[in-house]
Design a protein around this motif. Structure first.
Motif, PDB file in Angstrom:
ATOM      1  N   GLY A  75       0.820  -1.207   0.000  1.00  0.00           N
ATOM      2  CA  GLY A  75       0.000   0.000   0.000  1.00  0.00           C
ATOM      3  C   GLY A  75       0.854   1.258   0.000  1.00  0.00           C
ATOM      4  N   GLY A  76       1.951   1.220   0.757  1.00  0.00           N
ATOM      5  CA  GLY A  76       2.840   2.376   0.804  1.00  0.00           C
ATOM      6  C   GLY A  76       3.477   2.654  -0.541  1.00  0.00           C
ATOM      7  N   ALA A  77       3.903   1.598  -1.233  1.00  0.00           N
ATOM      8  CA  ALA A  77       4.527   1.758  -2.550  1.00  0.00           C
ATOM      9  C   ALA A  77       3.533   2.352  -3.544  1.00  0.00           C
ATOM     10  N   ALA A  78       2.278   1.860  -3.499  1.00  0.00           N
ATOM     11  CA  ALA A  78       1.258   2.377  -4.423  1.00  0.00           C
ATOM     12  C   ALA A  78       0.901   3.825  -4.096  1.00  0.00           C
ATOM     13  N   LYS A  79       0.786   4.121  -2.798  1.00  0.00           N
ATOM     14  CA  LYS A  79       0.406   5.467  -2.368  1.00  0.00           C
ATOM     15  C   LYS A  79       1.422   6.513  -2.815  1.00  0.00           C
ATOM     16  N   HIS A  80       2.712   6.177  -2.693  1.00  0.00           N
ATOM     17  CA  HIS A  80       3.770   7.140  -3.001  1.00  0.00           C
ATOM     18  C   HIS A  80       4.271   7.009  -4.442  1.00  0.00           C
ATOM     19  N   GLY A  81       3.692   6.086  -5.189  1.00  0.00           N
ATOM     20  CA  GLY A  81       4.057   5.945  -6.590  1.00  0.00           C
ATOM     21  C   GLY A  81       5.504   5.563  -6.827  1.00  0.00           C
ATOM     22  N   VAL A  82       6.026   4.648  -6.000  1.00  0.00           N
ATOM     23  CA  VAL A  82       7.424   4.245  -6.141  1.00  0.00           C
ATOM     24  C   VAL A  82       7.503   2.787  -6.568  1.00  0.00           C
ATOM     25  N   THR A  83       8.634   2.439  -7.152  1.00  0.00           N
ATOM     26  CA  THR A  83       8.920   1.057  -7.528  1.00  0.00           C
ATOM     27  C   THR A  83       9.969   0.502  -6.577  1.00  0.00           C
ATOM     28  N   ILE A  84       9.648  -0.619  -5.957  1.00  0.00           N
ATOM     29  CA  ILE A  84      10.571  -1.241  -5.002  1.00  0.00           C
ATOM     30  C   ILE A  84      11.215  -2.458  -5.643  1.00  0.00           C
ATOM     31  N   SER A  85      12.531  -2.544  -5.529  1.00  0.00           N
ATOM     32  CA  SER A  85      13.257  -3.733  -5.980  1.00  0.00           C
ATOM     33  C   SER A  85      14.303  -4.067  -4.927  1.00  0.00           C
ATOM     34  N   CYS A  86      14.804  -5.302  -4.983  1.00  0.00           N
ATOM     35  CA  CYS A  86      15.736  -5.754  -3.957  1.00  0.00           C
ATOM     36  C   CYS A  86      16.844  -6.599  -4.585  1.00  0.00           C
ATOM     37  N   ASP A  87      18.040  -6.469  -4.045  1.00  0.00           N
ATOM     38  CA  ASP A  87      19.178  -7.281  -4.472  1.00  0.00           C
ATOM     39  C   ASP A  87      19.606  -8.178  -3.320  1.00  0.00           C
ATOM     40  N   PRO A  88      19.791  -9.484  -3.572  1.00  0.00           N
ATOM     41  CA  PRO A  88      20.256 -10.370  -2.503  1.00  0.00           C
ATOM     42  C   PRO A  88      21.626  -9.945  -1.986  1.00  0.00           C
ATOM     43  N   THR A  89      21.817 -10.049  -0.681  1.00  0.00           N
ATOM     44  CA  THR A  89      23.103  -9.740  -0.065  1.00  0.00           C
ATOM     45  C   THR A  89      23.213 -10.554   1.221  1.00  0.00           C
ATOM     46  N   VAL A  90      24.306 -10.386   1.936  1.00  0.00           N
ATOM     47  CA  VAL A  90      24.497 -11.070   3.219  1.00  0.00           C
ATOM     48  C   VAL A  90      24.851 -10.013   4.254  1.00  0.00           C
ATOM     49  N   VAL A  91      24.021  -9.887   5.265  1.00  0.00           N
ATOM     50  CA  VAL A  91      24.218  -8.897   6.316  1.00  0.00           C
ATOM     51  C   VAL A  91      24.303  -9.608   7.659  1.00  0.00           C
ATOM     52  N   ASN A  92      25.348  -9.300   8.418  1.00  0.00           N
ATOM     53  CA  ASN A  92      25.535  -9.920   9.737  1.00  0.00           C
ATOM     54  C   ASN A  92      25.447 -11.442   9.668  1.00  0.00           C
ATOM     55  N   GLY A  93      25.991 -11.998   8.587  1.00  0.00           N
ATOM     56  CA  GLY A  93      26.046 -13.451   8.446  1.00  0.00           C
ATOM     57  C   GLY A  93      24.743 -14.102   8.029  1.00  0.00           C
ATOM     58  N   GLN A  94      23.731 -13.303   7.689  1.00  0.00           N
ATOM     59  CA  GLN A  94      22.421 -13.846   7.345  1.00  0.00           C
ATOM     60  C   GLN A  94      21.983 -13.349   5.956  1.00  0.00           C
ATOM     61  N   PRO A  95      21.206 -14.162   5.223  1.00  0.00           N
ATOM     62  CA  PRO A  95      20.656 -13.686   3.955  1.00  0.00           C
ATOM     63  C   PRO A  95      19.841 -12.418   4.177  1.00  0.00           C
ATOM     64  N   ALA A  96      20.040 -11.429   3.316  1.00  0.00           N
ATOM     65  CA  ALA A  96      19.368 -10.145   3.469  1.00  0.00           C
ATOM     66  C   ALA A  96      19.103  -9.562   2.089  1.00  0.00           C
ATOM     67  N   LEU A  97      18.495  -8.390   2.063  1.00  0.00           N
ATOM     68  CA  LEU A  97      18.209  -7.722   0.802  1.00  0.00           C
ATOM     69  C   LEU A  97      18.654  -6.270   0.863  1.00  0.00           C
ATOM     70  N   ALA A  98      19.275  -5.817  -0.235  1.00  0.00           N
ATOM     71  CA  ALA A  98      19.562  -4.398  -0.401  1.00  0.00           C
ATOM     72  C   ALA A  98      18.346  -3.777  -1.060  1.00  0.00           C
ATOM     73  N   LEU A  99      17.726  -2.844  -0.391  1.00  0.00           N
ATOM     74  CA  LEU A  99      16.472  -2.246  -0.840  1.00  0.00           C
ATOM     75  C   LEU A  99      16.741  -1.104  -1.813  1.00  0.00           C
ATOM     76  N   ARG A 100      16.010  -1.111  -2.925  1.00  0.00           N
ATOM     77  CA  ARG A 100      16.113  -0.019  -3.900  1.00  0.00           C
ATOM     78  C   ARG A 100      14.729   0.578  -4.133  1.00  0.00           C
ATOM     79  N   VAL A 101      14.663   1.883  -4.117  1.00  0.00           N
ATOM     80  CA  VAL A 101      13.420   2.603  -4.401  1.00  0.00           C
ATOM     81  C   VAL A 101      13.649   3.414  -5.671  1.00  0.00           C
ATOM     82  N   ASN A 102      12.842   3.105  -6.693  1.00  0.00           N
ATOM     83  CA  ASN A 102      13.029   3.722  -8.016  1.00  0.00           C
ATOM     84  C   ASN A 102      14.464   3.564  -8.517  1.00  0.00           C
TER      85      ASN A 102
END
Length: 298
Positions: free
Chosen positions: A231-258
């Motif tokens: 809902g937040g992405a639609a409300k603000h008209g943004v595109t969210i994408s994510c890149d796999p990464t490893v943070v603190n030894g755990q699978p994580a995502l690098a968040l990208r907005v537009n």
């Protein structure tokens, strides 16, 4: 200066630096403060009569612990004035750290948040004993308590942590599968796919530090989380994408907005479902996600 050509004090410090950083970071949850602690440790270490030191590792860990305890007490005031929820500073780690179960669990964002609920002395004792297997006598020297008192503190801290830590840890492969399912659901904006990978009582905590938009308090429940994300992405008209990464030894995502890097999402996964999401958007906390930080427990 190369380690080969360094004086004995410098060589000893360089040899233990990754360990000392890991100790300081696990006690503080802040890479910037951990680096400051290492600088303070170095300044004290070079004044020590090296001939009187029987165990360089134990001596350096003792100095680092004392400096970290001092820093923890000052950080408390900063956290009380912090805008919104406070999360530990995420570290980019090598992919193989996830395969070291002991290291990955002790450094995970979920565990770091559990450690935040301990007193400074409890946290120091627990970290040194449970993560780094330091003896009670050495811990007593580091925290200024008797060995018997340290044993009691360790027992109390262990009970406290055990009641709050993830109960059903999963394999790195299972965690990666859950995170990848979350990534696909977010990018495809598929609410049912997102619900399928989230535990019903999932908790989302976001840290914007008053600089970036973030929820002012934790969001609890899969339905609310789906509305928050999609809902937040639609409300603000943004595109969210994510890149796999490893943070603190755990699978994580690098968040990208537009298409622009916007933060890091760390996860808590239990029984193949995501039970916790930790989003760090505060730019001041994202300086260590571009270069791998070497960590070690030994």
């Amino acid at each position: 200066m190369s380690e080969h050509g360094a004086d004995p004090a410098t060589a000893a410090f360089v040899a233990q630096r990754n360990l000392l950083f890991t100790v300081a970071y696990e006690m503080l949850g802040s890479a910037a403060d951990a680096e400051d602690v290492l600088q303070e440790t170095w300044l004290r270490w070079v004044k020590v009569d090296q001939e009187q030191v029987r165990d360089e590792r134990a001596y350096l860990v003792r100095i680092t612990t004392r400096q970290a305890l001092n820093r923890l007490r000052t950080m408390k005031r900063r956290k009380e004035a912090y805008v919104g929820p406070w999360l530990p500073e995420p570290l980019l780690t090598a992919p193989d750290v996830a395969d070291d179960v002991e290291l990955a669990e002790s450094m995970s964002m979920a565990m770091m948040l559990v450690l935040e609920t301990l007193t400074p002395t409890e946290r120091a004792v627990f970290v040194l004993r449970e993560a780094f297997d330091i003896g009670y006598d050495d811990i007593a020297e580091a925290v200024g308590k008797s060995p018997d008192a340290v044993r009691q503190i360790a027992h109390r801290a262990r009970k406290h942590v055990d009641a709050r830590r993830p109960r059903n840890t999963v394999s790195p492969g299972t965690a990666r599968t859950a995170v990848e399912s979350f990534r696909r659901a977010i990018e495809s904006r598929d609410p049912q796919a997102l619900l399928d990978v989230l535990a019903p009582d999932v908790v989302l905590v976001s840290d914007g530090g008053g600089v970036k938009r973030a929820a002012v308090r934790p969001i609890v429940g899969a339905d609310k989380l789906v509305r928050f994300y999609l809902g937040g992405a639609a409300k603000h008209g943004v595109t969210i994408s994510c890149d796999p990464t490893v943070v603190n030894g755990q699978p994580a995502l690098a968040l990208r907005v537009n298409g622009e890097f916007d933060g890091v999402i760390a996860f808590r996964v239990e029984d193949a479902a995501i039970t916790g999401l930790y989003i760090v958007r505060n730019p001041e906390k994202l300086t260590r996600v571009g270069t791998e930080t070497p960590l070690t427990l030994r």
